[in-house]
Motif scaffolding. Structure first.
Motif, PDB file in Angstrom:
ATOM      1  N   LYS A   1      37.268  56.552  -2.311  1.00  0.00           N
ATOM      2  CA  LYS A   1      37.672  57.699  -2.777  1.00  0.00           C
ATOM      3  C   LYS A   1      36.392  59.181  -2.428  1.00  0.00           C
ATOM      4  CE  LYS A   1      39.995  60.192  -6.249  1.00  0.00           C
ATOM      5  NZ  LYS A   1      41.177  59.979  -7.898  1.00  0.00           N
TER       6      LYS A   1
ATOM      7  N   GLU B   1      35.916  63.057  -3.421  1.00  0.00           N
ATOM      8  CA  GLU B   1      37.190  63.730  -4.345  1.00  0.00           C
ATOM      9  C   GLU B   1      35.348  64.852  -4.124  1.00  0.00           C
ATOM     10  OE1 GLU B   1      39.544  63.325  -8.530  1.00  0.00           O
ATOM     11  OE2 GLU B   1      38.050  61.744  -8.073  1.00  0.00           O
TER      12      GLU B   1
ATOM     13  N   PHE C   1      41.255  65.028  -3.122  1.00  0.00           N
ATOM     14  CA  PHE C   1      40.370  64.085  -2.578  1.00  0.00           C
ATOM     15  C   PHE C   1      40.612  63.671  -1.357  1.00  0.00           C
ATOM     16  CE2 PHE C   1      44.460  61.728  -4.490  1.00  0.00           C
ATOM     17  CZ  PHE C   1      44.205  61.259  -3.777  1.00  0.00           C
ATOM     18  N   PHE C   2      39.779  62.901  -0.886  1.00  0.00           N
ATOM     19  CA  PHE C   2      40.312  61.760   0.192  1.00  0.00           C
ATOM     20  C   PHE C   2      40.421  60.911   0.502  1.00  0.00           C
ATOM     21  CE2 PHE C   2      38.954  60.016   4.318  1.00  0.00           C
ATOM     22  CZ  PHE C   2      40.078  60.619   5.143  1.00  0.00           C
ATOM     23  N   ARG C   3      41.390  59.556   0.862  1.00  0.00           N
ATOM     24  CA  ARG C   3      41.186  58.184   0.847  1.00  0.00           C
ATOM     25  C   ARG C   3      41.090  57.335   2.130  1.00  0.00           C
ATOM     26  NH1 ARG C   3      43.925  56.725  -3.878  1.00  0.00           N
ATOM     27  NH2 ARG C   3      41.571  56.715  -5.224  1.00  0.00           N
ATOM     28  N   GLU C   4      40.729  56.716   2.549  1.00  0.00           N
ATOM     29  CA  GLU C   4      40.498  55.928   3.855  1.00  0.00           C
ATOM     30  C   GLU C   4      41.710  54.804   3.656  1.00  0.00           C
ATOM     31  OE1 GLU C   4      38.833  53.470   7.066  1.00  0.00           O
ATOM     32  OE2 GLU C   4      38.771  55.484   7.962  1.00  0.00           O
ATOM     33  N   THR C   5      43.473  54.362   3.278  1.00  0.00           N
ATOM     34  CA  THR C   5      44.152  53.566   3.477  1.00  0.00           C
ATOM     35  C   THR C   5      44.311  53.099   4.123  1.00  0.00           C
ATOM     36  OG1 THR C   5      46.035  54.523   3.618  1.00  0.00           O
ATOM     37  CG2 THR C   5      45.360  55.255   1.147  1.00  0.00           C
TER      38      THR C   5
END
Length: 190
Positions: A19, A21, A26-30
Motif C-alpha cells: 500500500k 499512502e 492510497f494506491f494498491r496494485e491488487t
C-alpha cells in the motif's frame, strides 16, 4: 512488492499487496499477473465479480462450481470487512473437509486465493461490505452448487449462530458436504 503467505491448507494463500499512502489517499496494485507468475501463481482470470451485503452477519456460501466450469478465486474487500472461508472438497485430499479463514477488510488490503476444488463463503463483519473477486471461469448456473455454511462435519467457526445469520433461500437449503457428492479429486502430484 507483494507478500504471499501460506495457510494451513496447501495452495490456499493470503496475498497482501503493498500500500502506497500519502495525504491524498492510497494506491494498491491488487493484481499483477507477471509478478504473481514469478511467485508460482499462474492463473488466467476471465470474470470479475462485485457483491455488496447491506447487513452485518450476512453469510454467502459455501459455493463452488462443478467441472467444466470449476473456479479458482482471488477475493478481496473493497469496503467494510468480512471473514472469508475456503473449504477443501477434493476427495482423497489429506485436508478434505478442512477449512481456513482470513479476515479481509478494506483497511488491511489482504486477499485470499482459493484454488479449484474448494468451496467458498464469507460472513460480513460490518454493514455495507463490498466483496470483489476474480474468477478463472465464468458463472455457469447449471454447475453452481452450495454446501451448508454450518455443516457440523466441517465445523467452521463463523462466530455467529444460524438463527442470527442472514442467508439466501439457496444457502439456507444447502446440503451437507457428505450429501453433495464433490466432483473434485485430490491430485497427489500437487
Amino acid at each position: 512488492m507483494i507478500d504471499i503467505q501460506k495457510t494451513a491448507i496447501k495452495h490456499v494463500l493470503v496475498i497482501s499487496p503493498r500500500k502506497f499512502e500519502d495525504h491524498r489517499g492510497f494506491f494498491r496494485e491488487t493484481w499483477n499477473q507477471s509478478a504473481l507468475k514469478d511467485a508460482g501463481i499462474n492463473l488466467e482470470f476471465c470474470q470479475d465479480n462485485q457483491s455488496i451485503s447491506f447487513e452485518r452477519n450476512t453469510i454467502r456460501g459455501l459455493h463452488f462450481q462443478t467441472p467444466p466450469y470449476q473456479q479458482a478465486k482471488l477475493v478481496r474487500c473493497g469496503q467494510g470487512a468480512f471473514l472469508d472461508v475456503a473449504v477443501d472438497i477434493r476427495r482423497g485430499s489429506p485436508s478434505y473437509g478442512a477449512w481456513v479463514s482470513v479476515e479481509l477488510s478494506a483497511e488491511n488490503g489482504k486477499q485470499m486465493l482459493i484454488p479449484e476444488g474448494f468451496a467458498h463463503g464469507f460472513r460480513t463483519l460490518m454493514p455495507n461490505t463490498e466483496i470483489l473477486y476474480k474468477c478463472t471461469a465464468a458463472y455457469a448456473p447449471e454447475c453452481d452448487r452450495a454446501i451448508r455454511f454450518d455443516d457440523p462435519d466441517i465445523g467452521i467457526e463463523w462466530g455467529i449462530s444460524r438463527d442470527l445469520a442472514i442467508l439466501s433461500e439457496k444457502d439456507a437449503m444447502a446440503a451437507r458436504l457428505s450429501e453433495c457428492g464433490s466432483p473434485f479429486t485430490w491430485d497427489r502430484s500437487q
